[in-house]
Motif scaffolding. Structure first.
Motif, PDB file in Angstrom:
ATOM      1  N   VAL A  25      11.032   6.130   8.360  1.00  0.00           N
ATOM      2  CA  VAL A  25      10.211   5.030   8.740  1.00  0.00           C
ATOM      3  C   VAL A  25      10.263   4.146   7.496  1.00  0.00           C
ATOM      4  O   VAL A  25       9.817   4.384   6.546  1.00  0.00           O
ATOM      5  CB  VAL A  25       8.992   5.614   9.187  1.00  0.00           C
ATOM      6  N   ILE A  26      10.475   2.787   7.719  1.00  0.00           N
ATOM      7  CA  ILE A  26      10.386   1.897   6.734  1.00  0.00           C
ATOM      8  C   ILE A  26       9.206   0.927   7.093  1.00  0.00           C
ATOM      9  O   ILE A  26       9.135   0.204   7.877  1.00  0.00           O
ATOM     10  CB  ILE A  26      11.701   0.857   6.689  1.00  0.00           C
ATOM     11  N   GLY A  27       8.147   1.345   6.158  1.00  0.00           N
ATOM     12  CA  GLY A  27       6.714   0.565   6.453  1.00  0.00           C
ATOM     13  C   GLY A  27       5.664   1.436   6.612  1.00  0.00           C
ATOM     14  O   GLY A  27       5.819   2.662   7.112  1.00  0.00           O
ATOM     15  N   GLY A  28       4.516   1.361   6.187  1.00  0.00           N
ATOM     16  CA  GLY A  28       3.228   2.079   6.003  1.00  0.00           C
ATOM     17  C   GLY A  28       2.109   1.525   6.860  1.00  0.00           C
ATOM     18  O   GLY A  28       0.963   1.984   6.345  1.00  0.00           O
ATOM     19  N   GLY A  70       3.249  16.860   7.249  1.00  0.00           N
ATOM     20  CA  GLY A  70       3.964  17.019   6.303  1.00  0.00           C
ATOM     21  C   GLY A  70       5.190  16.063   6.244  1.00  0.00           C
ATOM     22  O   GLY A  70       6.343  16.276   5.789  1.00  0.00           O
ATOM     23  N   VAL A  71       4.924  14.747   6.460  1.00  0.00           N
ATOM     24  CA  VAL A  71       5.469  13.760   6.359  1.00  0.00           C
ATOM     25  C   VAL A  71       6.142  13.410   4.915  1.00  0.00           C
ATOM     26  O   VAL A  71       5.065  13.401   4.121  1.00  0.00           O
ATOM     27  CB  VAL A  71       5.353  12.449   6.889  1.00  0.00           C
ATOM     28  N   ASP A  72       7.480  13.276   4.402  1.00  0.00           N
ATOM     29  CA  ASP A  72       7.632  12.801   2.933  1.00  0.00           C
ATOM     30  C   ASP A  72       7.482  11.482   2.836  1.00  0.00           C
ATOM     31  O   ASP A  72       7.856  10.705   3.319  1.00  0.00           O
ATOM     32  CB  ASP A  72       9.196  13.177   2.758  1.00  0.00           C
ATOM     33  N   ILE A  73       6.040  11.075   2.238  1.00  0.00           N
ATOM     34  CA  ILE A  73       5.805   9.756   2.205  1.00  0.00           C
ATOM     35  C   ILE A  73       6.109   9.468   0.530  1.00  0.00           C
ATOM     36  O   ILE A  73       5.776   9.931  -0.637  1.00  0.00           O
ATOM     37  CB  ILE A  73       4.155   9.928   1.965  1.00  0.00           C
ATOM     38  N   ILE A  74       6.851   8.227   0.535  1.00  0.00           N
ATOM     39  CA  ILE A  74       7.479   7.769  -0.859  1.00  0.00           C
ATOM     40  C   ILE A  74       6.774   6.035  -0.873  1.00  0.00           C
ATOM     41  O   ILE A  74       7.177   5.230   0.061  1.00  0.00           O
ATOM     42  CB  ILE A  74       9.007   7.324  -0.605  1.00  0.00           C
ATOM     43  N   THR A  75       5.891   6.044  -1.803  1.00  0.00           N
ATOM     44  CA  THR A  75       5.463   4.580  -1.659  1.00  0.00           C
ATOM     45  C   THR A  75       5.767   4.015  -3.083  1.00  0.00           C
ATOM     46  O   THR A  75       6.603   4.491  -4.175  1.00  0.00           O
ATOM     47  CB  THR A  75       3.733   4.873  -1.966  1.00  0.00           C
ATOM     48  N   ASP A  76       5.448   2.709  -3.278  1.00  0.00           N
ATOM     49  CA  ASP A  76       5.823   1.753  -4.659  1.00  0.00           C
ATOM     50  C   ASP A  76       7.422   1.697  -4.348  1.00  0.00           C
ATOM     51  O   ASP A  76       8.117   1.322  -5.560  1.00  0.00           O
ATOM     52  CB  ASP A  76       5.590   2.323  -5.673  1.00  0.00           C
ATOM     53  N   GLN A  77       7.804   1.480  -3.249  1.00  0.00           N
ATOM     54  CA  GLN A  77       9.326   1.281  -3.138  1.00  0.00           C
ATOM     55  C   GLN A  77       9.449   0.148  -2.151  1.00  0.00           C
ATOM     56  O   GLN A  77       8.888   0.117  -1.014  1.00  0.00           O
ATOM     57  CB  GLN A  77       9.941   2.423  -2.618  1.00  0.00           C
ATOM     58  N   LEU A  96      -9.245   2.377   7.574  1.00  0.00           N
ATOM     59  CA  LEU A  96      -8.592   2.628   8.638  1.00  0.00           C
ATOM     60  C   LEU A  96      -7.422   3.152   8.275  1.00  0.00           C
ATOM     61  O   LEU A  96      -6.533   4.149   8.365  1.00  0.00           O
ATOM     62  CB  LEU A  96      -8.393   1.417   9.597  1.00  0.00           C
ATOM     63  N   ALA A  97      -7.059   2.429   7.030  1.00  0.00           N
ATOM     64  CA  ALA A  97      -5.432   2.852   6.215  1.00  0.00           C
ATOM     65  C   ALA A  97      -5.885   4.056   5.604  1.00  0.00           C
ATOM     66  O   ALA A  97      -4.851   4.902   5.707  1.00  0.00           O
ATOM     67  CB  ALA A  97      -5.320   1.518   5.120  1.00  0.00           C
ATOM     68  N   ALA A  98      -6.795   4.376   4.915  1.00  0.00           N
ATOM     69  CA  ALA A  98      -6.783   5.780   4.482  1.00  0.00           C
ATOM     70  C   ALA A  98      -6.789   6.964   5.603  1.00  0.00           C
ATOM     71  O   ALA A  98      -6.189   8.040   5.409  1.00  0.00           O
ATOM     72  CB  ALA A  98      -8.313   6.003   3.787  1.00  0.00           C
ATOM     73  N   SER A  99      -7.559   6.491   6.804  1.00  0.00           N
ATOM     74  CA  SER A  99      -7.430   7.515   7.798  1.00  0.00           C
ATOM     75  C   SER A  99      -6.063   7.808   8.269  1.00  0.00           C
ATOM     76  O   SER A  99      -5.645   8.770   8.683  1.00  0.00           O
ATOM     77  CB  SER A  99      -8.105   7.141   9.020  1.00  0.00           C
ATOM     78  N   LEU A 100      -5.142   6.681   8.488  1.00  0.00           N
ATOM     79  CA  LEU A 100      -3.641   6.682   8.958  1.00  0.00           C
ATOM     80  C   LEU A 100      -3.006   7.470   7.927  1.00  0.00           C
ATOM     81  O   LEU A 100      -2.098   8.331   8.123  1.00  0.00           O
ATOM     82  CB  LEU A 100      -3.338   5.290   8.897  1.00  0.00           C
ATOM     83  N   ALA A 154       7.545   2.969   1.761  1.00  0.00           N
ATOM     84  CA  ALA A 154       6.465   1.756   1.863  1.00  0.00           C
ATOM     85  C   ALA A 154       6.216   1.258   0.340  1.00  0.00           C
ATOM     86  O   ALA A 154       6.121   2.148  -0.519  1.00  0.00           O
ATOM     87  CB  ALA A 154       5.453   1.944   2.611  1.00  0.00           C
ATOM     88  N   GLU A 155       6.065   0.127   0.244  1.00  0.00           N
ATOM     89  CA  GLU A 155       5.550  -0.372  -1.009  1.00  0.00           C
ATOM     90  C   GLU A 155       4.041  -0.098  -1.295  1.00  0.00           C
ATOM     91  O   GLU A 155       3.491   0.491  -2.462  1.00  0.00           O
ATOM     92  CB  GLU A 155       5.395  -2.107  -1.098  1.00  0.00           C
ATOM     93  N   ARG A 156       3.372   0.281  -0.258  1.00  0.00           N
ATOM     94  CA  ARG A 156       1.923   0.829  -0.349  1.00  0.00           C
ATOM     95  C   ARG A 156       1.779   1.138   1.048  1.00  0.00           C
ATOM     96  O   ARG A 156       2.083   0.586   2.247  1.00  0.00           O
ATOM     97  CB  ARG A 156       0.939  -0.146  -0.819  1.00  0.00           C
ATOM     98  N   PHE A 157       0.590   2.123   1.331  1.00  0.00           N
ATOM     99  CA  PHE A 157       0.379   2.786   2.729  1.00  0.00           C
ATOM    100  C   PHE A 157      -0.862   1.814   3.227  1.00  0.00           C
ATOM    101  O   PHE A 157      -1.824   1.295   2.488  1.00  0.00           O
ATOM    102  CB  PHE A 157      -0.278   4.035   2.648  1.00  0.00           C
ATOM    103  N   GLY A 158      -0.715   1.564   4.483  1.00  0.00           N
ATOM    104  CA  GLY A 158      -1.790   0.633   5.135  1.00  0.00           C
ATOM    105  C   GLY A 158      -1.400  -0.802   5.389  1.00  0.00           C
ATOM    106  O   GLY A 158      -1.665  -1.138   6.354  1.00  0.00           O
ATOM    107  N   GLY A 159      -0.328  -1.336   4.610  1.00  0.00           N
ATOM    108  CA  GLY A 159       0.261  -2.561   4.963  1.00  0.00           C
ATOM    109  C   GLY A 159      -0.773  -3.800   5.036  1.00  0.00           C
ATOM    110  O   GLY A 159      -1.759  -3.392   4.201  1.00  0.00           O
ATOM    111  N   GLN A 160      -0.486  -4.604   5.803  1.00  0.00           N
ATOM    112  CA  GLN A 160      -1.656  -5.716   6.089  1.00  0.00           C
ATOM    113  C   GLN A 160      -2.701  -5.399   6.217  1.00  0.00           C
ATOM    114  O   GLN A 160      -3.923  -6.004   6.012  1.00  0.00           O
ATOM    115  CB  GLN A 160      -1.229  -6.704   7.009  1.00  0.00           C
TER     116      GLN A 160
END
Length: 516
Positions: free
Chosen positions: A215-218, A279-286, A267-271, A240-246
């Motif tokens: 998935v591209i986008g958080g 167990g999703v491999d979350i990659i941020t700041d990208q 809401l973003a924190a809950s997401l 994603a660059e950051r989790f939560g997006g707009q």
């Protein structure tokens, strides 16, 4: 200061303090100082591990927090309530030995930073973006004795704000020099200090095995897609660059079904927490910079890394549209703003303009009218596009003017900050000017799809990704969802449903391609 319910919650949190801590309070005879003293008395009364001493900080009122017997490295100039109450609670817990839940590798990087770093972060208590920065730098100061940090309430220290020409928050200074503006994660801040971070991270990412679905986008669409994919038992990643997006920039949310009211960061924190449970491999700041369909789908990142996957869901969302007129870029953060909740308090008692007559623009005007002297709304069309209930509310406020058929042509300034705006009356063709201190731009969204221009993904003239009823794009195995697509309505709840649809569509594709 703290009502009974808040005291009860705070008492529960403070039970996690392991070792004694000390609060140093620096005050004068002002009313604000008395309020801070009351707040500190209430907090210290909830835990025997907290003691209070008189301080001598240069900014008053202020409070500094440290383990007992140590010199404070974390301080708050002002009264840390509103959105910053959480920052205060975390600072107390961390000084008291409660461990951080941040990535252990990031924490180790902070401990190993060399040099002297004195951070100052200017905030407004109504800013929902500011706590992330304050909490990140506070944590760094707690971990590394060479780092100090002071949160500064810009609304309280206005003379200082004017001297430094701070007109947008959060504004971060390091050793007296401007360091960064806007929301920054702990990872981003460390990356700016530790120049080798990006290279090491890219090398690590290049070594990752291919995903079944990436998935591209958080944002809401990306989170929903990741959850639905992971529940199918397939190897799922999210970058994603950051989790939560707009959503992180949204204050009040009142149309999320079954939840009468929530706020974007909550809401973003809950997401994020929900996604982590699978167990999703979350990659941020990208940031993704290209997509190519080879044997697998390859996603190139700005860091130089490439991730591969059997299928992809594009959920990159959208960002605020810019005016694209002279002066806008020059005076961004110097009077040109995009977040009325964050930056509105810096224009108290002044005249400002809001560009845009849709729901966002009229909501911004209503919010600003409670802070500033006067608001002028400029709408390009011959009527407002906002909901009638919002329009009626503006009509009841005597410090809001609305100008229709107005085409903004230039943001004016004195070289340091905004002092006006030029527009053309579309009916008469006459050019006019307004004397203003600030311009808030609220003219819709632009999809974050520029990185797809060199790919074979078909987009419409507005840059939105063309999708079918299953979320499929023009490339086999590539799906899309949310505000970056041709879906007609840009809403959180719709994006979530679209993310689920795209993930299910991608899973069906994986099944079919496996059979083939």
């Amino acid at each position: 200061m703290l009502d009974a319910n808040l005291k009860k919650q705070l008492d529960t949190y403070l039970q996690n303090i392991v070792k004694p801590i000390e609060i140093r309070v620096s005050t004068d005879n002002s009313e604000k100082s008395k309020k801070l003293e009351t707040l500190v008395d209430q907090i210290s009364g909830l835990s025997k591990k907290i003691t209070v001493q008189q301080g001598q900080a240069k900014r008053t009122p202020s409070m500094a927090i440290a383990p007992a017997g140590e010199e404070p490295r974390v301080s708050f100039a002002g009264i840390p309530l509103g959105h910053e109450l959480t920052s205060l609670v975390l600072a107390l817990l961390q000084a008291g030995g409660h461990p951080s839940k941040a990535d252990p590798q990031l924490l180790e990087q902070v401990r190993n930073l060399e040099g002297k770093f004195h951070f100052e972060t200017y905030i407004s208590l109504s800013c929902q973006n500011c706590p992330d920065v304050v909490q990140a730098v506070n944590l760094m100061a707690t971990l590394n004795p060479n780092i100090t940090h002071e949160m500064i309430d810009g609304g309280l220290f206005q003379q200082e704000v004017e001297q430094r020409n701070v007109m947008a928050v959060p504004a971060v200074y390091l050793n007296g020099e401007h360091f960064g503006q806007g929301r920054m994660s702990l990872e981003e801040i460390i990356g700016k200090l530790d120049t080798g971070t990006a290279k090491r991270k890219a090398e690590k990412l290049n070594g990752k095995a291919p995903y079944d679905l990436l998935v591209i986008g958080g944002g809401p669409a990306g989170a929903a897609a990741a959850i639905y994919a992971a529940r199918k038992g397939i190897r799922t990643g999210l970058v994603a660059e950051r989790f939560g997006g707009q959503v992180m920039d949204t204050v009040g949310i009142e149309n999320f079904i079954s939840v009468p009211y929530t706020e974007g960061p909550k809401l973003a924190a809950s997401l994020e927490q929900h996604v982590k449970e699978y167990g999703v491999d979350i990659i941020t700041d990208q940031r993704a910079t290209n997509l190519q369909r080879n044997e697998l789908v390859d996603i190139e990142l700005k860091s130089g890394a490439t991730l591969s996957s059997r299928s992809v869901v594009l959920a990159t969302g959208a960002r605020w549209r810019e005016l694209g007129v002279p002066g806008e870029a020059e005076y961004r953060t110097k009077g040109v703003a995009y977040c009325p909740h964050c930056d509105g308090p810096f224009f108290k008692g002044k005249h400002v303009a809001v560009i845009g007559g849709g729901n966002s623009g009229i909501e911004a005007a209503i919010d600003l009218a409670g802070i500033v002297e006067h608001v002028t709304v400029l709408e390009f069309a011959d009527s407002l596009r906002a909901d009638e209930v919002l329009v009626r509310k503006t009509q009841q406020m005597d410090n809001i003017d609305i100008i229709l058929n107005a085409q903004t042509t230039e943001v004016l300034g004195d070289g340091n900050k905004v002092n006006g705006l030029a527009y053309t009356d579309r009916k008469s063709g006459e050019s006019r000017k307004l004397d203003l201190a600030g311009v808030f731009v609220q003219i819709g969204l632009v999809p974050n799809t520029e990185f797809l221009k060199e790919s074979d993904v078909v987009m419409n003239r507005m840059g939105e990704i063309q999708i079918d009823e299953r979320g499929a794009t023009s490339i086999p195995g590539v799906y899309a969802a949310g505000d970056a697509t041709t879906a007609p309505y840009k809403q959180i709840v719709i994006s979530m449903g679209a993310g689920a649809t795209a993930a299910l569509g991608a899973f069906d594709y994986l099944i079919r391609s496996s059979v083939e």
